[in-house]
Write an enzyme that holds these catalytic residues in place. Structure first.
Site, PDB file in Angstrom:
ATOM      1  N   LYS A 170      40.299  37.942  32.891  1.00 27.42           N
ATOM      2  CA  LYS A 170      40.046  36.904  33.905  1.00 27.42           C
ATOM      3  C   LYS A 170      38.638  36.329  33.813  1.00 27.42           C
ATOM      4  O   LYS A 170      38.451  35.106  33.837  1.00 27.42           O
ATOM      5  CB  LYS A 170      40.251  37.486  35.317  1.00 27.42           C
ATOM      6  CG  LYS A 170      41.646  37.952  35.632  1.00 27.42           C
ATOM      7  CD  LYS A 170      41.785  38.382  37.076  1.00 27.42           C
ATOM      8  CE  LYS A 170      40.952  39.597  37.436  1.00 27.42           C
ATOM      9  NZ  LYS A 170      41.351  40.817  36.726  1.00 27.42           N
ATOM     10  N   ASN A 202      36.076  35.537  42.240  1.00 30.69           N
ATOM     11  CA  ASN A 202      35.858  36.964  42.029  1.00 30.69           C
ATOM     12  C   ASN A 202      34.672  37.240  41.109  1.00 30.69           C
ATOM     13  O   ASN A 202      34.308  38.383  40.894  1.00 30.69           O
ATOM     14  CB  ASN A 202      37.137  37.592  41.445  1.00 30.69           C
ATOM     15  CG  ASN A 202      37.172  39.094  41.598  1.00 30.69           C
ATOM     16  OD1 ASN A 202      36.882  39.620  42.655  1.00 30.69           O
ATOM     17  ND2 ASN A 202      37.540  39.783  40.531  1.00 30.69           N
ATOM     18  N   HIS A 222      45.017  48.965  39.989  1.00 28.93           N
ATOM     19  CA  HIS A 222      44.753  49.015  41.430  1.00 28.93           C
ATOM     20  C   HIS A 222      45.930  49.600  42.219  1.00 28.93           C
ATOM     21  O   HIS A 222      46.170  49.220  43.374  1.00 28.93           O
ATOM     22  CB  HIS A 222      44.432  47.616  41.974  1.00 28.93           C
ATOM     23  CG  HIS A 222      43.255  46.960  41.334  1.00 28.93           C
ATOM     24  ND1 HIS A 222      41.987  47.493  41.392  1.00 28.93           N
ATOM     25  CD2 HIS A 222      43.156  45.813  40.604  1.00 28.93           C
ATOM     26  CE1 HIS A 222      41.149  46.700  40.735  1.00 28.93           C
ATOM     27  NE2 HIS A 222      41.829  45.688  40.239  1.00 28.93           N
TER      28      HIS A 222
END
Length: 455
Positions: A120, A143, A190
């Site tokens: 990302k 982010n 996660h």
């Protein structure tokens, strides 16, 4: 959206929470800022400034919703959604949003957003460079860097916003809608927060579910998980692939990065001329080039960006070479899939430094790759015994358990010989020993410089 006089509870008093509080103050909302930590562990000066301007600080405690009845709750990335106060808020029908959802209510410029388990940051940064090199006014955030909410005032009618968005941020979105969404790949990550792979995937898919027929979704054809998302897409789908020659999309043909449209092929540059190396970075380059092409940039402009983009800090970042030993900082490699890609990027003997806080990952696939590629494995942090058990199970014995990153760097330097690579690629989060992967990466770089300068 009018927030004047609305009672807004912000949970999390780090970077995102502070930026959201500033924004809400500017909208004349009543702001309540909560964090489980006390002032002593937070950014004291910033908190005092906010408190002096009317923000009510609720620190070191769970907020009592009945005491002030908030109209809206904004949660920072990583805040557990199973907190008692949030469960109570759902019962009461109080909206719970992420920062990007709040920003989506106010943004008035085209939005490009990037998600995926890995790649990302590199793709977002590269896409920002491609757009800027092409003469566009672009703001990059989300982010990485600053939260989008703190950059809204810098946007004008000629601007574009490029965001990296995480599953944490997407989980509590409702109307968030990028005009171009990039979904790079999907592997389990996660799971300690999402509790299941299905919940993780569903959060990620929110990046495109609000799109319409005028929007684009850029998908990785080589990843089975992302390929099948095309069937769910409300907008137009453009695939990229480094393994297949596509009828339509961005791919590799005759060792060139190309765009295929019907019977027409546009050749950009030879793959070997792309500055960022490795198969995973080729995927990132394909995705970013595809998005730039969709935004109307020229072949010449995109090609220049791909030739000159150096990569991002903490992702396969070369620190230095000392007596023929190269030190690589890949602190951003926080899950097993990222480390597998990092190991595949090199042909030299590898000494791998790994460990940290496990995010619910399974290390079995990584263990097989370590057995195949890693000369010596040095483990530190909470997850060290779990990784050691995984590699031992596949018959790998060249592992060492040490107390911390400092000990790992010293041992790695001692074990390395000319031609070796000492690679920090932890496969874990940093939170057992560091505040962020950035801090961990910086500590690694500082240690490498200190050790090599003293020898």
């Amino acid at each position: 959206m009018d927030l004047a006089g609305k009672k807004c509870l912000v949970i999390g008093a780090a970077r995102t929470g502070l930026a959201v509080s500033e924004f809400l103050l500017g909208k004349k909302a009543q702001v309540f800022l909560n964090d489980s930590q006390t002032k002593a562990n937070l950014v004291w000066k910033k908190l005092v400034s906010l408190e002096n301007r009317g923000v009510v600080l609720l620190l070191g405690q769970q907020p009592d919703l009945d005491s002030f009845s908030p109209d809206l709750i904004i949660v920072s990335p990583g805040v557990p959604l199973l907190l008692p106060c949030l469960q109570k808020a759902r019962i009461k029908g109080i909206p719970i949003w992420s920062e990007i959802e709040l920003a989506a209510r106010f943004i008035k410029v085209p939005l490009l957003a990037v998600t995926g388990t890995n790649g990302k940051t590199t793709t977002t940064t590269l896409l920002g460079k491609i757009l800027a090199d092409g003469g566009r006014k672009v703001v990059v955030g989300g982010n990485i860097g600053e939260p989008l909410i703190s950059k809204l005032e810098a946007l004008n009618s000629d601007s574009l916003a490029v965001l990296e968005v995480s599953s944490f941020q997407l989980a509590t979105t409702e109307i968030f809608r990028p005009q171009v969404a990039l979904f790079l790949n999907l592997t389990p990550d996660h799971l300690d927060w999402h509790l299941s792979y299905e919940a993780y995937r569903e959060s990620k898919e929110k990046i495109f579910l609000n799109q319409d027929s005028t929007d684009y979704l850029v998908l990785n054809y080589d990843d089975p998980e992302t390929r099948k998302m095309a069937a769910l897409a409300p907008g137009k789908v453009l695939f990229f692939s480094r393994e297949h020659i596509l009828e339509t999309g961005f791919c590799v043909q005759d060792d060139w990065l190309v765009a295929k449209e019907a019977s027409q092929t546009t050749r950009f540059l030879p793959v070997e001329e792309i500055k960022i190396k490795g198969g995973h970075n080729l995927e990132n380059a394909l995705a970013a080039a595809a998005a730039g092409w969709l935004m109307g940039l020229s072949k010449t402009s995109i090609t220049m960006s791909l030739r000159t983009f150096p990569g991002v800090e903490h992702r396969l970042e070369e620190v230095l070479t000392y007596q023929g030993i190269t030190f690589i900082n890949d602190s951003k490699g926080t899950n097993p899939a990222a480390v597998i890609k990092a190991l595949a990027a090199y042909t030299h003997p590898l000494i791998l430094l790994a460990g940290g806080k496990n995010k619910g990952s399974d290390f079995s696939a990584l263990a097989l790759k370590i057995k195949e590629r890693v000369k010596e494995l040095i483990l530190f942090g909470e997850a060290a015994p779990q990784i050691a058990a995984a590699v031992k199970k596949v018959g790998y014995r060249n592992y060492h358990l040490v107390s911390d990153l400092k000990a790992a760097v010293y041992l790695g330097t001692d074990l390395a010989v000319k031609g070796d690579i000492v690679l920090l690629s932890p496969a874990c989060a940093s939170w057992d020993m560091f505040s962020s992967f950035e801090e961990r990466g910086q500590v690694f770089k500082d240690l490498v410089r200190k050790i090599t300068e003293s020898r």
